[in-house]
Every structure is written in C-alpha cells, then in structure tokens.
Scaffold this active site. Sequence first.
Site, PDB file in Angstrom:
ATOM      1  N   ASN A 115      47.105  32.857  60.816  1.00 57.87           N
ATOM      2  CA  ASN A 115      47.590  33.347  59.517  1.00 57.87           C
ATOM      3  C   ASN A 115      47.566  34.875  59.422  1.00 57.87           C
ATOM      4  O   ASN A 115      48.519  35.485  58.933  1.00 57.87           O
ATOM      5  CB  ASN A 115      46.759  32.741  58.381  1.00 57.87           C
ATOM      6  CG  ASN A 115      46.893  31.233  58.330  1.00 57.87           C
ATOM      7  OD1 ASN A 115      47.715  30.659  59.053  1.00 57.87           O
ATOM      8  ND2 ASN A 115      46.087  30.582  57.499  1.00 57.87           N
ATOM      9  N   THR A 160      89.477  54.031  37.930  1.00 55.77           N
ATOM     10  CA  THR A 160      88.530  53.192  37.196  1.00 55.77           C
ATOM     11  C   THR A 160      89.335  51.975  36.768  1.00 55.77           C
ATOM     12  O   THR A 160      90.547  52.076  36.530  1.00 55.77           O
ATOM     13  CB  THR A 160      87.940  53.898  35.960  1.00 55.77           C
ATOM     14  OG1 THR A 160      89.008  54.202  35.055  1.00 55.77           O
ATOM     15  CG2 THR A 160      87.230  55.197  36.336  1.00 55.77           C
ATOM     16  N   HIS A 161      88.683  50.829  36.708  1.00 53.65           N
ATOM     17  CA  HIS A 161      89.373  49.554  36.413  1.00 53.65           C
ATOM     18  C   HIS A 161      90.500  49.292  37.416  1.00 53.65           C
ATOM     19  O   HIS A 161      91.462  48.598  37.083  1.00 53.65           O
ATOM     20  CB  HIS A 161      89.945  49.527  34.994  1.00 53.65           C
ATOM     21  CG  HIS A 161      88.951  49.895  33.939  1.00 53.65           C
ATOM     22  ND1 HIS A 161      88.168  48.973  33.286  1.00 53.65           N
ATOM     23  CD2 HIS A 161      88.574  51.116  33.456  1.00 53.65           C
ATOM     24  CE1 HIS A 161      87.377  49.591  32.421  1.00 53.65           C
ATOM     25  NE2 HIS A 161      87.598  50.903  32.513  1.00 53.65           N
ATOM     26  N   LYS A 288     101.453  41.624  62.391  1.00 49.62           N
ATOM     27  CA  LYS A 288     100.211  41.797  61.647  1.00 49.62           C
ATOM     28  C   LYS A 288      99.199  42.706  62.352  1.00 49.62           C
ATOM     29  O   LYS A 288      99.079  42.701  63.566  1.00 49.62           O
ATOM     30  CB  LYS A 288      99.547  40.430  61.398  1.00 49.62           C
ATOM     31  CG  LYS A 288     100.254  39.571  60.371  1.00 49.62           C
ATOM     32  CD  LYS A 288     100.192  40.131  58.962  1.00 49.62           C
ATOM     33  CE  LYS A 288      98.826  40.112  58.346  1.00 49.62           C
ATOM     34  NZ  LYS A 288      98.440  38.875  57.682  1.00 49.62           N
ATOM     35  N   ASN A 290      95.281  43.417  61.178  1.00 49.80           N
ATOM     36  CA  ASN A 290      94.346  43.048  60.115  1.00 49.80           C
ATOM     37  C   ASN A 290      93.034  43.827  60.180  1.00 49.80           C
ATOM     38  O   ASN A 290      92.534  44.118  61.262  1.00 49.80           O
ATOM     39  CB  ASN A 290      94.047  41.551  60.193  1.00 49.80           C
ATOM     40  CG  ASN A 290      95.283  40.709  59.917  1.00 49.80           C
ATOM     41  OD1 ASN A 290      96.122  41.081  59.099  1.00 49.80           O
ATOM     42  ND2 ASN A 290      95.395  39.596  60.610  1.00 49.80           N
ATOM     43  N   GLU A 295      86.631  43.314  56.562  1.00 44.41           N
ATOM     44  CA  GLU A 295      86.520  42.026  55.862  1.00 44.41           C
ATOM     45  C   GLU A 295      85.192  41.359  56.183  1.00 44.41           C
ATOM     46  O   GLU A 295      84.558  40.744  55.317  1.00 44.41           O
ATOM     47  CB  GLU A 295      87.681  41.114  56.249  1.00 44.41           C
ATOM     48  CG  GLU A 295      89.010  41.591  55.672  1.00 44.41           C
ATOM     49  CD  GLU A 295      90.189  40.836  56.270  1.00 44.41           C
ATOM     50  OE1 GLU A 295      90.253  39.613  56.108  1.00 44.41           O
ATOM     51  OE2 GLU A 295      91.048  41.475  56.912  1.00 44.41           O
ATOM     52  N   TYR A 322      47.906  30.574  52.711  1.00 47.75           N
ATOM     53  CA  TYR A 322      48.967  30.305  53.679  1.00 47.75           C
ATOM     54  C   TYR A 322      49.436  28.873  53.499  1.00 47.75           C
ATOM     55  O   TYR A 322      48.640  27.950  53.382  1.00 47.75           O
ATOM     56  CB  TYR A 322      48.474  30.507  55.130  1.00 47.75           C
ATOM     57  CG  TYR A 322      49.579  30.184  56.137  1.00 47.75           C
ATOM     58  CD1 TYR A 322      50.506  31.150  56.518  1.00 47.75           C
ATOM     59  CD2 TYR A 322      49.729  28.888  56.631  1.00 47.75           C
ATOM     60  CE1 TYR A 322      51.542  30.844  57.389  1.00 47.75           C
ATOM     61  CE2 TYR A 322      50.762  28.583  57.510  1.00 47.75           C
ATOM     62  CZ  TYR A 322      51.670  29.559  57.888  1.00 47.75           C
ATOM     63  OH  TYR A 322      52.701  29.253  58.734  1.00 47.75           O
ATOM     64  N   GLN A 327      56.549  29.970  57.144  1.00 44.14           N
ATOM     65  CA  GLN A 327      57.213  30.082  58.446  1.00 44.14           C
ATOM     66  C   GLN A 327      58.719  30.333  58.277  1.00 44.14           C
ATOM     67  O   GLN A 327      59.378  30.820  59.187  1.00 44.14           O
ATOM     68  CB  GLN A 327      56.967  28.805  59.255  1.00 44.14           C
ATOM     69  CG  GLN A 327      57.508  28.844  60.651  1.00 44.14           C
ATOM     70  CD  GLN A 327      56.908  27.743  61.527  1.00 44.14           C
ATOM     71  OE1 GLN A 327      55.812  27.862  62.039  1.00 44.14           O
ATOM     72  NE2 GLN A 327      57.642  26.647  61.663  1.00 44.14           N
ATOM     73  N   LYS A 330      60.909  34.167  58.744  1.00 45.33           N
ATOM     74  CA  LYS A 330      61.402  34.966  59.871  1.00 45.33           C
ATOM     75  C   LYS A 330      62.896  34.829  60.144  1.00 45.33           C
ATOM     76  O   LYS A 330      63.580  35.837  60.369  1.00 45.33           O
ATOM     77  CB  LYS A 330      60.599  34.634  61.130  1.00 45.33           C
ATOM     78  CG  LYS A 330      59.272  35.345  61.166  1.00 45.33           C
ATOM     79  CD  LYS A 330      58.343  34.723  62.179  1.00 45.33           C
ATOM     80  CE  LYS A 330      56.976  34.467  61.611  1.00 45.33           C
ATOM     81  NZ  LYS A 330      56.914  33.347  60.644  1.00 45.33           N
TER      82      LYS A 330
HETATM   83  N1  ARG Z   1      54.341  29.861  63.163  1.00 46.82           N
HETATM   84  C1  ARG Z   1      53.544  30.120  62.021  1.00 46.82           C
HETATM   85  C2  ARG Z   1      54.338  30.957  61.005  1.00 46.82           C
HETATM   86  O1  ARG Z   1      55.246  31.567  61.376  1.00 46.82           O
HETATM   87  C3  ARG Z   1      52.308  30.839  62.410  1.00 46.82           C
HETATM   88  C4  ARG Z   1      51.169  30.641  61.454  1.00 46.82           C
HETATM   89  C5  ARG Z   1      50.668  29.269  61.583  1.00 46.82           C
HETATM   90  N2  ARG Z   1      49.528  29.070  60.767  1.00 46.82           N
HETATM   91  C6  ARG Z   1      49.056  27.874  60.511  1.00 46.82           C
HETATM   92  N3  ARG Z   1      48.018  27.781  59.747  1.00 46.82           N
HETATM   93  N4  ARG Z   1      49.634  26.795  60.976  1.00 46.82           N
HETATM   94  O2  ARG Z   1      54.026  30.974  59.839  1.00 46.82           O
END
Ligand code: ARG
Length: 475
Positions: A115, A160-161, A288, A290, A295, A322, A327, A330
């Site tokens: 964690n 404007t507009h 064309k 483009n 875009e 936690y 998770q 990411k």
């Molecule tokens: N892969 C987990 C994450 O990205 C890591 C932390 C895991 N912690 C746990 N108590 N299972 O959050």
Amino acid sequence: MGSQDHHALWGGRFAQGPDPRFWALNASLPVDRRLGRYDARASRAWAHALGQAGVLTPDEVAALDRGLQRIEAEFQNGTFPFDPGDEDVHTAIERRLKELIGEPALKLHTGRSRNDQVVTAFRLWMRDAVDTLAADVAMLMHALLERAEADINTLAPGYTHLQQAQPILLAHLWLAHFWALARDRQRLAQLRLRLNVLPLGSGALAGTTVPIDREALAQALGFQAITPNSWDAVADRDFVAEFLFIAALIGVHLSRLAEQVILFNTREFGFLTLDDRFSTGSSLMPQKKNPDGFELARGKAGTLIGQLTGLLITLKALPSAYDKDLQEDKAPTFRAFDELHRLLPVLAESLRTLHVHPDRTEAALDPATLATDLADYLVERGVPFREAHRIVGQLVRRAEALGLGLHQLPLAELQAAHPAFQEDVYTRALNPRAALTRRDVPGGTAPNRVRAQIQQARATLEDPGPFGPVPHPEP
Ligand code: ARG
C-alpha cells in the site's frame, strides 16, 4: 498457469490457490509494469533504510542493492523477465530478486506494505511524467510563439459568437492559445510540489514498526517532504486526480485550438492550409485533404475528460485507507499521459508547418467590424457612448440598405447621422489597421502591444515562474 506459485507473497494463509479467472481479474501487472524501474529504485532506498535501522546487515543491504540495481536496469532496457504467475509489478520484482540474489530477497518487504509501496512508485513515475508533459506543452507553446512571430502583420477577423466582431492580428490569436498552455504548464509545476511527498514508511495504513528515518528516505528518493498521516498516505489519490484534471484541461485547450484550425482550414474560410505531412487523404474522394491531427486533438479531449471523471467516481465514498478499487488509478493515468505525449509534438509541428493566407484573412474582414471604432470616434468628440452606439447602429443598417461596406458610406451620409464626423473618419476609424493601432493597451491587439506580448511570451517560456524550471527525463 500454475496458480500455486502465484500467491508467494501471501499464500501462507491459504489452503488453495486462486481460481485462474479471478487471478486474471486481480492481476495488475499488464498495467503497472510501467512502474517497474521506479519500484526497484524505491526498493533500493528502502533496503538502505532498513540497513540504517539495524534490521538488515550491511551484506544483506549490499546484496539487495546489487539485485535491485540489476532489476532497475532490466526495466530500463526492456529485458526484465516477467512470469505469468506475477500478480503485480511488486510481486514480480520480489520474485526476480529472489532468483538473482537468493535468501536476502525475502527480507526486503520487512516493515513495508504494497500500500505504501505502490503510491511511492506511482509518485516517482508521475514526477517524471509531469516533467515530460511540461516539456511537451512548452514545445507547443514554442510553436505558437513562432506562429505569432510569423503572423505579426496578418490582419484577420476576430470572432465572438462565431460572428465577426473586431479586427485583430492573427498573432494575437495564436498568443491567446499560448497563454492557456502557459497556465497548464504552471499547473503541472504546482502539482509537482504536492506530488513530491514521500508516503513510504506508512506501512499498510498505521505506520511501520521498524524505526525508519523517513526524512532520510525522502531525501534519498528526491522527495521534498514526508506524508504526515499514514492512513492518508496510502488512501490519498489527490495527486492522480490533479494530474488527470490538468491533462483534461490541456485536452480542452487543445480542442479549442484544433477547432479553430479546422474551421480556418475549410474552403469557406480558406485562412490557412495544412502541410501535406500533417494531413490525410480520402480513400474515396481524390481531392480530399483532411485535418485528422487536429480532429484527433479535438476528440482526445473527450477521452481525457473521461479518464478524470472515471477516477473521481472510483475515489468517491471509498471507505478504507486502501481498497483494491485504487488499483484502477493507473490505467487512466498512463493513458492520459500517452495520449498527450503523442499528441503535443504532432500539434506543434502541424502548427509550425501550416501555411497562412493573409490575403484571405484580410479579404474576409467585414467592414462592419469597424462599427465599434466608428462609435469610439464619436465618443472622442464628446458624444455619450450609448448615443454613439445607436447612431452607428443606424449607419450599419443604412450601409446595408445601400449595399455598401460601412467604410464606403459617403461623408454626407455620416454627417447626416451626426455632424461630428469629419473626413479623417476614414483613416482614423473606418480602417482596420487604425482599429488595431487604437487597441493600444497592455494585452491589446495593437501591433506594438502584440510585439511586447511576444517578448513576454518568450520570457515566460524561458522562465516558467515561481515554481521553477522543469527538467525533461523520459518516464
Ligand atoms: N497492485 C496494487 C495497486 O495497484 C498494489 C497494492 C496492493 N495492495 C494490496 N493490499 N493488495 O493498487
């Protein structure tokens, strides 16, 4: 896959290995493998901290450091050997470390939890990501500045507009987008300050029992401070939300710039032409050309806003320090980073290489955009603005009825509306260059003011302000 060896980290309590389908759901390695070199780096610092705390012998620390250095290098050059049994990047590193150095590897996780480990690695990654994005944004700012320099004499309608409003210098418009990005770059620098705080030493949620010198650990990893509360340290994803907000806002800014270019690139506007290298053709229609890059910039804004809202909803009402929900932080972050890191250099180059047609921007200028100047002319001769506004409104209508441009109205017509009009009205008010010159206020579109703005923009690029310059490593 041999699910028996998966749960090497926590298998002691379990009589049976996980169901493979659950395992596939639970595993985060496909995403968090990007944290590898940062996690290895943080682990090296952790090993030294354990040594300093007297928990590991100098030999053990040396072995861990050697193994982790090798792993860091393997991540850097893409040779790290993954195993289908690895649950996440932390598990993978511990498994690999055991292969490389044997027994001492089993002591690395002393006093630590995934964690506090995962947020440490994530913050380290994001520190580099922020620096890279700031440099990417600066690249586009640079291109806009170059455009402003190139288009410093180009007269164009300002809208404007989406209706013609007043004449501007095209340079002024490019600089408008420059300043929005300058604020984004500043936001990144501000985020970097809040980001650069060490969570390691917080354990699972309550702190660690090992007497770790957290300040020294922070220093070793280049963090400016340590988190003040272990619960908050593992629960906090504000830095992720902020990152995604800034990414989304950059996306919004790019979408506005893109939409402008797309519009100006149409046959109807004809203000500019994109370079062949940054346009696409049609599979069916041979004629064309483009503006796909712009875009995509416009479209990516939607994706980036989605990443932000997705994360905020994940965080909302999370009860524990936690939860595995975290998770989910990411994937959207990496995606947002990748999108912008790919997009920004392309936009910069597309802008730098496009061809502006000053004859077209000037010809498109409706003389009625000089109406404000005509009213100002009367104001300068003592007429109250509201009255001047009404008089000029009638003159606009009169010109329309006669099928003339506002600047073509004979002096007699003007004087019939108000006796203050003199011959000089044609050069002082009913002239777009004069209209520009009269906006002689800091931030205005008068040519001397735009030139000053270019200087200011260049200074801003060279010195990003109170938050310091941002270096440029590749995450
Ligand atoms: N892969 C987990 C994450 O990205 C890591 C932390 C895991 N912690 C746990 N108590 N299972 O959050």
